[in-house]
Design a protein around this motif. Structure first.
Motif, PDB file in Angstrom:
ATOM      1  N   ALA A 115       0.833  -1.207   0.000  1.00 33.19           N
ATOM      2  CA  ALA A 115       0.000   0.000   0.000  1.00 33.19           C
ATOM      3  C   ALA A 115       0.867   1.257   0.000  1.00 33.19           C
ATOM      4  O   ALA A 115       0.576   2.225  -0.710  1.00 33.19           O
ATOM      5  N   VAL A 116       1.937   1.254   0.786  1.00 34.70           N
ATOM      6  CA  VAL A 116       2.847   2.403   0.828  1.00 34.70           C
ATOM      7  C   VAL A 116       3.503   2.614  -0.531  1.00 34.70           C
ATOM      8  O   VAL A 116       3.640   3.741  -1.000  1.00 34.70           O
ATOM      9  N   GLY A 117       3.899   1.530  -1.178  1.00 35.36           N
ATOM     10  CA  GLY A 117       4.513   1.634  -2.501  1.00 35.36           C
ATOM     11  C   GLY A 117       3.568   2.262  -3.515  1.00 35.36           C
ATOM     12  O   GLY A 117       3.967   3.138  -4.295  1.00 35.36           O
ATOM     13  N   LEU A 118       2.307   1.829  -3.490  1.00 33.86           N
ATOM     14  CA  LEU A 118       1.325   2.404  -4.414  1.00 33.86           C
ATOM     15  C   LEU A 118       1.085   3.880  -4.102  1.00 33.86           C
ATOM     16  O   LEU A 118       0.976   4.701  -5.016  1.00 33.86           O
ATOM     17  N   TRP A 119       1.006   4.236  -2.822  1.00 33.10           N
ATOM     18  CA  TRP A 119       0.794   5.641  -2.439  1.00 33.10           C
ATOM     19  C   TRP A 119       1.969   6.511  -2.875  1.00 33.10           C
ATOM     20  O   TRP A 119       1.783   7.616  -3.383  1.00 33.10           O
ATOM     21  N   LYS A 120       3.202   6.005  -2.674  1.00 28.77           N
ATOM     22  CA  LYS A 120       4.374   6.788  -3.066  1.00 28.77           C
ATOM     23  C   LYS A 120       4.431   6.968  -4.585  1.00 28.77           C
ATOM     24  O   LYS A 120       4.783   8.048  -5.067  1.00 28.77           O
TER      25      LYS A 120
ATOM     26  N   HIS B 269       1.886   7.135  -6.584  1.00 34.43           N
ATOM     27  CA  HIS B 269       0.868   8.142  -6.883  1.00 34.43           C
ATOM     28  C   HIS B 269       1.391   9.537  -6.531  1.00 34.43           C
ATOM     29  O   HIS B 269       1.230  10.487  -7.313  1.00 34.43           O
ATOM     30  N   HIS B 270       2.023   9.657  -5.384  1.00 32.86           N
ATOM     31  CA  HIS B 270       2.553  10.949  -4.940  1.00 32.86           C
ATOM     32  C   HIS B 270       3.633  11.464  -5.892  1.00 32.86           C
ATOM     33  O   HIS B 270       3.638  12.640  -6.252  1.00 32.86           O
ATOM     34  N   TRP B 271       4.544  10.584  -6.303  1.00 38.89           N
ATOM     35  CA  TRP B 271       5.605  10.990  -7.230  1.00 38.89           C
ATOM     36  C   TRP B 271       5.019  11.420  -8.568  1.00 38.89           C
ATOM     37  O   TRP B 271       5.510  12.360  -9.196  1.00 38.89           O
ATOM     38  N   ASN B 272       3.961  10.747  -9.028  1.00 41.78           N
ATOM     39  CA  ASN B 272       3.317  11.106 -10.291  1.00 41.78           C
ATOM     40  C   ASN B 272       2.685  12.498 -10.185  1.00 41.78           C
ATOM     41  O   ASN B 272       2.808  13.315 -11.113  1.00 41.78           O
ATOM     42  N   GLU B 273       2.030  12.782  -9.059  1.00 33.59           N
ATOM     43  CA  GLU B 273       1.433  14.106  -8.866  1.00 33.59           C
ATOM     44  C   GLU B 273       2.516  15.185  -8.785  1.00 33.59           C
ATOM     45  O   GLU B 273       2.349  16.273  -9.331  1.00 33.59           O
TER      46      GLU B 273
END
Length: 64
Positions: free
Chosen positions: A30-35, A37-41
């Motif tokens: 879950a943390v990997g997916l969130w990071k 997403h954050h890097w893409n934004e």
């Protein structure tokens, strides 16, 4: 025939170590997916401000 026994699986309680490992693995996923997403934004925001700074785009509506 009364002496025949059938081997059945014995039900046990939850394995604490197994649950910790599964929870840790799911948490890291879950943390990997969130990071990601954050890097893409962050990348999109940086690209927007770079275009704005170079004057290729504007946030003010063009007068007609």
């Amino acid at each position: 025939m009364a002496g025949h026994r059938v081997a059945h699986a014995t039900l046990k309680g939850p394995s604490v170590v197994k649950e910790l490992i599964i929870g840790l693995a799911l948490g890291l996923a879950a943390v990997g997916l969130w990071k990601m997403h954050h890097w893409n934004e962050q990348r999109k925001t940086k690209a927007f401000y770079d275009l704005l700074e170079r004057g290729e785009i504007s946030v003010i509506a063009a007068e007609e």
